[in-house]
Motif scaffolding. Structure first.
Motif, mmCIF file in Angstrom:
data_model
loop_
_atom_site.group_PDB
_atom_site.id
_atom_site.type_symbol
_atom_site.label_atom_id
_atom_site.label_comp_id
_atom_site.label_asym_id
_atom_site.label_seq_id
_atom_site.Cartn_x
_atom_site.Cartn_y
_atom_site.Cartn_z
ATOM 1 N N SER A 1 -2.352 13.137 0.791
ATOM 2 C CA SER A 1 -1.945 14.348 0.533
ATOM 3 C C SER A 1 -2.017 15.188 -0.638
ATOM 4 N N ALA A 2 -2.441 16.502 -0.957
ATOM 5 C CA ALA A 2 -2.383 17.319 -2.417
ATOM 6 C C ALA A 2 -2.433 16.399 -3.476
ATOM 7 N N PRO A 3 -3.170 16.495 -3.934
ATOM 8 C CA PRO A 3 -2.469 15.630 -5.452
ATOM 9 C C PRO A 3 -1.980 17.089 -6.795
ATOM 10 N N GLY A 4 -1.205 16.431 -6.955
ATOM 11 C CA GLY A 4 -0.515 17.342 -7.933
ATOM 12 C C GLY A 4 0.523 18.682 -6.665
ATOM 13 N N TYR A 5 0.697 18.267 -5.849
ATOM 14 C CA TYR A 5 1.476 19.892 -5.646
ATOM 15 C C TYR A 5 2.688 19.471 -5.079
ATOM 16 N N PRO A 6 3.731 20.090 -5.718
ATOM 17 C CA PRO A 6 5.155 19.910 -5.844
ATOM 18 C C PRO A 6 5.820 19.205 -3.866
ATOM 19 N N SER A 7 5.563 18.156 -3.558
ATOM 20 C CA SER A 7 5.885 18.129 -1.921
ATOM 21 C C SER A 7 6.782 16.285 -2.005
ATOM 22 N N PRO A 8 7.932 16.607 -1.363
ATOM 23 C CA PRO A 8 8.911 14.461 -1.032
ATOM 24 C C PRO A 8 8.295 14.363 -0.563
ATOM 25 N N ILE A 9 7.144 14.169 0.331
ATOM 26 C CA ILE A 9 6.657 13.134 1.314
ATOM 27 C C ILE A 9 5.267 12.906 0.556
ATOM 28 N N GLU A 10 4.902 12.210 0.814
ATOM 29 C CA GLU A 10 3.400 11.439 -0.013
ATOM 30 C C GLU A 10 2.443 10.445 1.012
ATOM 31 N N LEU A 11 0.998 10.768 1.507
ATOM 32 C CA LEU A 11 1.136 10.305 2.903
ATOM 33 C C LEU A 11 0.204 9.451 2.127
ATOM 34 N N VAL A 12 -0.619 8.303 3.084
ATOM 35 C CA VAL A 12 -1.531 7.310 2.085
ATOM 36 C C VAL A 12 -2.370 6.797 3.930
ATOM 37 N N GLU A 13 -3.734 6.898 3.891
ATOM 38 C CA GLU A 13 -4.181 6.224 5.562
ATOM 39 C C GLU A 13 -4.360 4.789 4.944
ATOM 40 N N VAL A 14 -4.241 3.463 5.124
ATOM 41 C CA VAL A 14 -4.485 2.556 5.020
ATOM 42 C C VAL A 14 -5.772 1.482 5.662
ATOM 43 N N VAL A 15 -6.840 0.897 6.253
ATOM 44 C CA VAL A 15 -7.324 0.673 6.782
ATOM 45 C C VAL A 15 -7.611 -1.652 5.510
ATOM 46 N N LEU A 16 -6.830 -2.190 6.549
ATOM 47 C CA LEU A 16 -6.274 -3.490 5.707
ATOM 48 C C LEU A 16 -7.737 -4.475 6.894
ATOM 49 N N PRO A 17 -8.477 -5.094 6.204
ATOM 50 C CA PRO A 17 -9.562 -5.776 7.192
ATOM 51 C C PRO A 17 -8.696 -6.762 7.622
ATOM 52 N N ALA A 18 -9.885 -7.058 8.601
ATOM 53 C CA ALA A 18 -9.666 -8.702 9.380
ATOM 54 C C ALA A 18 -9.245 -9.627 8.751
ATOM 55 N N GLY A 19 -7.675 -10.141 8.737
ATOM 56 C CA GLY A 19 -7.390 -11.472 7.962
ATOM 57 C C GLY A 19 -6.955 -11.339 6.558
ATOM 58 N N ALA A 20 -7.028 -10.282 6.340
ATOM 59 C CA ALA A 20 -6.448 -9.957 4.653
ATOM 60 C C ALA A 20 -4.885 -9.762 5.023
ATOM 61 N N ARG A 21 -4.227 -10.000 3.290
ATOM 62 C CA ARG A 21 -2.921 -9.759 3.090
ATOM 63 C C ARG A 21 -2.315 -9.349 1.771
ATOM 64 N N VAL A 22 -1.834 -8.430 1.772
ATOM 65 C CA VAL A 22 -0.981 -7.750 0.490
ATOM 66 C C VAL A 22 0.090 -8.083 0.178
#
Length: 199
Positions: A103-124
Motif C-alpha cells: 500500500s502507498a505509505p501515508g495515504y489515507p486508506s482503511p485497507i493495508e496490503l502486505v505481500e509475505v514470503v514464508l520460508p520452508a519450515g518457518a513458523r511465525v
C-alpha cells in the motif's frame, strides 16, 4: 532493501514518533507490551533488528497495525501510488520471513496490503491478545501451502484459499512444506472496536 540501514532507521524513527504521539515513556511502552525497556531503546536507536513477534507487540501497544510501522512519515500530501521499487521490504531476522508493504505509505486508506514470503519450515507466532483498536485480517494464498492457527483452530491453506480473522488471539503462520509460500495479507482497523484490520 530488507533490513537495510534505511529500513532499520525508518522503524526507529516511526516507533519514536508513535510513542511520542501517545505520550508514552520507554517504561510505559515496555509495561503495556511486555517488551523490555532496553530492547525498545535499542530498536528506537536503530541498533537492533527486532523480530516480527516483537514488532507486533509494539504495534499492539501503540494501537496500530504491524504494517503501519513500515509506513507513515511520508509528508503532508502522500501519493496514492506505490511503485514496486518504492515498497518497503523487511526480513524477520529470526525466521527469514519476508514482508513487502504494498500500500502507498501515508495515504489515507482503511485497507493495508502486505505481500509475505514464508520460508520452508518457518513458523511465525503472534500472541498479543486483544488490542485497543479492533483489527481484521484476510490471508489469500498466492503460491504454496501454509498452516494457519487462529486461537484453537488450525487451517491448512493452499494456493487460492482465503481465510478471514480478527487479530485478538494467538495467530501462528507455519510453512510445513519444503519450499517457500507466498501470500497476501489485507488488514483494516475498526475504530469502533468490532475488529477489521491487518498484521
Amino acid at each position: 532493501m530488507d533490513n537495510s540501514p534505511d529500513i532499520n532507521a525508518h522503524l526507529a524513527a516511526r516507533l519514536r514518533s508513535l510513542r511520542a504521539e501517545r505520550g508514552l515513556t520507554l517504561d510505559g511502552l515496555a509495561e503495556c507490551t511486555g517488551v523490555s525497556r532496553s530492547m525498545i531503546s535499542l530498536i528506537e536507536r536503530g541498533q537492533s533488528s527486532p523480530t516480527a513477534a516483537v514488532l507486533d507487540k509494539l504495534a499492539a501497544g501503540l494501537g496500530v497495525t504491524l504494517a503501519s510501522l513500515f509506513s507513515g512519515g511520508e509528508g503532508a500530501d502522500p501519493s496514492p501510488l506505490a511503485r514496486r521499487a518504492d515498497q518497503r521490504t523487511w526480513r524477520d531476522p529470526a525466521t527469514g520471513y519476508m514482508r513487502r508493504n504494498l500500500s502507498a505509505p501515508g495515504y489515507p486508506s482503511p485497507i493495508e496490503l502486505v505481500e509475505v514470503v514464508l520460508p520452508a519450515g518457518a513458523r511465525v507466532t503472534y500472541d498479543t491478545g486483544p488490542r485497543s483498536v479492533g483489527i481484521g485480517q484476510q490471508v489469500w494464498m498466492i503460491d504454496g501451502d501454509i498452516e494457519l492457527t487462529v486461537g484453537d483452530a488450525t487451517h491448512r491453506l493452499a494456493t487460492g484459499d482465503c481465510l478471514s480473522m480478527h487479530i485478538d488471539q494467538l495467530i501462528v503462520f507455519h510453512n510445513p512444506a519444503d519450499r517457500p509460500a507466498r501470500y497476501l495479507v489485507a488488514l483494516a482497523a475498526d475504530r469502533n472496536g468490532t475488529g477489521a484490520g491487518q498484521r
